[in-house]
Design an enzyme around this catalytic site. Structure first.
Site, PDB file in Angstrom:
ATOM      1  N   ASP A  80      -9.566  16.028   4.637  1.00  0.00           N
ATOM      2  CA  ASP A  80     -10.320  14.859   4.159  1.00  0.00           C
ATOM      3  C   ASP A  80      -9.991  13.575   4.916  1.00  0.00           C
ATOM      4  O   ASP A  80     -10.379  12.484   4.480  1.00  0.00           O
ATOM      5  CB  ASP A  80     -10.018  14.646   2.665  1.00  0.00           C
ATOM      6  CG  ASP A  80     -10.777  15.634   1.793  1.00  0.00           C
ATOM      7  OD1 ASP A  80     -12.014  15.676   1.907  1.00  0.00           O
ATOM      8  OD2 ASP A  80     -10.133  16.358   1.006  1.00  0.00           O
ATOM      9  N   GLU A  97     -11.111   5.239   3.858  1.00  0.00           N
ATOM     10  CA  GLU A  97     -11.127   4.208   2.813  1.00  0.00           C
ATOM     11  C   GLU A  97     -10.096   4.476   1.709  1.00  0.00           C
ATOM     12  O   GLU A  97      -9.552   3.549   1.116  1.00  0.00           O
ATOM     13  CB  GLU A  97     -12.513   4.170   2.151  1.00  0.00           C
ATOM     14  CG  GLU A  97     -12.536   3.335   0.895  1.00  0.00           C
ATOM     15  CD  GLU A  97     -13.867   3.307   0.181  1.00  0.00           C
ATOM     16  OE1 GLU A  97     -14.394   4.374  -0.175  1.00  0.00           O
ATOM     17  OE2 GLU A  97     -14.379   2.217  -0.011  1.00  0.00           O
ATOM     18  N   ASP A  98      -9.834   5.764   1.460  1.00  0.00           N
ATOM     19  CA  ASP A  98      -8.970   6.093   0.315  1.00  0.00           C
ATOM     20  C   ASP A  98      -7.498   5.804   0.558  1.00  0.00           C
ATOM     21  O   ASP A  98      -6.700   5.828  -0.371  1.00  0.00           O
ATOM     22  CB  ASP A  98      -9.171   7.576  -0.061  1.00  0.00           C
ATOM     23  CG  ASP A  98     -10.568   7.802  -0.597  1.00  0.00           C
ATOM     24  OD1 ASP A  98     -11.031   6.963  -1.387  1.00  0.00           O
ATOM     25  OD2 ASP A  98     -11.209   8.794  -0.205  1.00  0.00           O
ATOM     26  N   ARG A 102      -3.927  14.914   0.287  1.00  0.00           N
ATOM     27  CA  ARG A 102      -4.366  13.754   1.082  1.00  0.00           C
ATOM     28  C   ARG A 102      -3.231  12.760   1.359  1.00  0.00           C
ATOM     29  O   ARG A 102      -3.410  11.816   2.115  1.00  0.00           O
ATOM     30  CB  ARG A 102      -5.534  13.055   0.371  1.00  0.00           C
ATOM     31  CG  ARG A 102      -6.741  13.986   0.176  1.00  0.00           C
ATOM     32  CD  ARG A 102      -8.015  13.225  -0.028  1.00  0.00           C
ATOM     33  NE  ARG A 102      -8.231  12.288   1.065  1.00  0.00           N
ATOM     34  CZ  ARG A 102      -9.166  11.362   1.085  1.00  0.00           C
ATOM     35  NH1 ARG A 102      -9.989  11.255   0.049  1.00  0.00           N
ATOM     36  NH2 ARG A 102      -9.302  10.530   2.105  1.00  0.00           N
ATOM     37  N   ARG A 121      -8.203  10.404  -9.763  1.00  0.00           N
ATOM     38  CA  ARG A 121      -7.343  10.125  -8.610  1.00  0.00           C
ATOM     39  C   ARG A 121      -6.433   8.898  -8.795  1.00  0.00           C
ATOM     40  O   ARG A 121      -5.417   8.789  -8.121  1.00  0.00           O
ATOM     41  CB  ARG A 121      -8.206   9.895  -7.361  1.00  0.00           C
ATOM     42  CG  ARG A 121      -9.087  11.061  -6.974  1.00  0.00           C
ATOM     43  CD  ARG A 121      -8.281  12.220  -6.430  1.00  0.00           C
ATOM     44  NE  ARG A 121      -9.115  13.371  -6.161  1.00  0.00           N
ATOM     45  CZ  ARG A 121      -9.819  13.538  -5.044  1.00  0.00           C
ATOM     46  NH1 ARG A 121      -9.789  12.624  -4.111  1.00  0.00           N
ATOM     47  NH2 ARG A 121     -10.537  14.625  -4.886  1.00  0.00           N
ATOM     48  N   HIS A 154     -15.190   8.446  -7.779  1.00  0.00           N
ATOM     49  CA  HIS A 154     -14.529   7.158  -7.586  1.00  0.00           C
ATOM     50  C   HIS A 154     -15.372   6.023  -8.179  1.00  0.00           C
ATOM     51  O   HIS A 154     -16.592   6.146  -8.294  1.00  0.00           O
ATOM     52  CB  HIS A 154     -14.383   6.869  -6.087  1.00  0.00           C
ATOM     53  CG  HIS A 154     -13.351   7.695  -5.391  1.00  0.00           C
ATOM     54  ND1 HIS A 154     -13.599   8.368  -4.212  1.00  0.00           N
ATOM     55  CD2 HIS A 154     -12.053   7.935  -5.689  1.00  0.00           C
ATOM     56  CE1 HIS A 154     -12.497   8.991  -3.813  1.00  0.00           C
ATOM     57  NE2 HIS A 154     -11.546   8.754  -4.698  1.00  0.00           N
ATOM     58  N   CYS A 198     -16.618   5.322   2.345  1.00  0.00           N
ATOM     59  CA  CYS A 198     -15.331   6.016   2.473  1.00  0.00           C
ATOM     60  C   CYS A 198     -14.921   6.282   3.913  1.00  0.00           C
ATOM     61  O   CYS A 198     -13.766   6.589   4.181  1.00  0.00           O
ATOM     62  CB  CYS A 198     -15.325   7.304   1.675  1.00  0.00           C
ATOM     63  SG  CYS A 198     -16.587   8.422   2.144  1.00  0.00           S
TER      64      CYS A 198
HETATM   65  C1  CIR Z   1     -11.986  13.910  -1.699  1.00  0.00           C
HETATM   66  O1  CIR Z   1     -12.290  14.602  -2.665  1.00  0.00           O
HETATM   67  O2  CIR Z   1     -10.972  13.220  -1.676  1.00  0.00           O
HETATM   68  C2  CIR Z   1     -12.906  13.930  -0.498  1.00  0.00           C
HETATM   69  N1  CIR Z   1     -13.490  15.225  -0.372  1.00  0.00           N
HETATM   70  C3  CIR Z   1     -13.981  12.886  -0.607  1.00  0.00           C
HETATM   71  C4  CIR Z   1     -13.439  11.494  -0.613  1.00  0.00           C
HETATM   72  C5  CIR Z   1     -14.504  10.462  -0.595  1.00  0.00           C
HETATM   73  N2  CIR Z   1     -13.930   9.178  -0.635  1.00  0.00           N
HETATM   74  C6  CIR Z   1     -14.569   8.090  -1.016  1.00  0.00           C
HETATM   75  O3  CIR Z   1     -15.730   8.142  -1.399  1.00  0.00           O
HETATM   76  N3  CIR Z   1     -13.906   6.946  -1.014  1.00  0.00           N
END
Ligand code: CIR
Length: 259
Positions: free
Chosen positions: A60, A65-66, A85, A130, A160, A247
């Site tokens: 991922d 962004e995360d 992650r 999360r 999110h 993201c």
């Molecule tokens: C996840 O589940 O963490 C990733 N497959 C997708 C993350 C998407 N992040 C976001 O929209 N900020």
């Protein structure tokens, strides 16, 4: 200048985390092309795009962004809610260090940047699968000295907070009222998504325009009617990995050029 940090797609993207969508095969060539189109849109809208190399073992990791919240005064490196992650943050920490003083979210806090909506000095944080209350307490302690308020927000049915609401102009939100309570954001203008398009609330506001996913015609018509300039990008393959347009980048102002 405006810097956008992004990362090449990982070849292991098909093994990504999924929460609210079923796994479907991802066409990696199409996903690459869509990601390039997204990066080109960022560049056209005035960003200096810094693309980190792919992380083959971190499925991922394109969803940068995360991993961080970048504010004018500092950057906060998150502790992503999905354990798979967490190793993504090391390279982001190193990449952001020249631009901002760095703080970090620590255990037991968990936080995904996708849960953090910044509207001026107001931060809203989705209490999702999360991101947790311990992270909100830590964010509040780190950011109150800089004049920010931090508010936790209940969500339903989405990954999110920014799947449910995003900023489309300085005081204007695009929101799906079925997933987050619009009354929490009564101080700002709101455009509701077309109810037939629940996934349509995620847009990137950059350079006076919006980067917006192709295929949400009903909601896009509402954005057009509000006088917003919309640049559409095809993100259908990234959507299979539960990714939106916000993201795939970390965007911030800096006097330093990355190149
Ligand atoms: C996840 O589940 O963490 C990733 N497959 C997708 C993350 C998407 N992040 C976001 O929209 N900020």
């Amino acid at each position: 200048m405006k810097i956008a940090i992004a990362r090449e797609l990982s070849p292991s993207l098909p093994r990504c985390e999924l929460t609210h969508v079923d796994r479907e095969p991802i066409d990696m060539n199409a996903a690459q092309a869509q990601h390039q189109e997204y990066l080109a849109a960022l560049q056209r809208l005035g960003c200096e795009v810094q693309v980190l190399p792919a992380e083959p073992d971190l499925p991922d990791s394109v969803f940068v962004e995360d991993t961080a919240i970048v504010l004018d005064e500092l950057a906060v490196i998150t502790r992503p809610g999905a354990a798979s992650r967490r190793p993504e943050t090391a390279t982001i920490h190193a990449t952001l260090a020249p631009y901002r003083p760095i703080e970090t979210i620590e255990s037991p806090g968990t936080l995904d940047g996708g849960d953090v909506l910044v509207i001026g000095k107001d931060l809203f944080v989705g209490l999702s699968s999360r991101s947790n209350a311990a992270a909100i307490t830590q964010l509040d302690r780190l950011l109150a000295p800089h004049g920010y308020s931090v508010t936790g927000v209940e969500l339903s049915d989405c990954l999110h907070l920014k799947s449910a609401v995003s900023l489309v102009a300085p005081a204007l939100l695009l929101i799906n009222p079925a997933w987050v309570d619009p009354d929490l954001f009564a101080r700002w203008g709101q455009i509701e998504v077309d109810p037939r398009e629940p996934f349509a609330a995620n847009a990137v506001s950059v350079g006076g325009a919006l980067i917006y996913p192709l295929g949400f015609e009903g909601t896009q018509a509402r954005l057009d009617r509000a006088g917003l300039e919309v640049v559409t990008v095809d993100t259908t393959e990234l959507q299979k990995a539960e990714g939106g347009v916000t993201c795939c980048s970390l965007i911030f102002e800096s006097a330093l050029s990355g190149s």
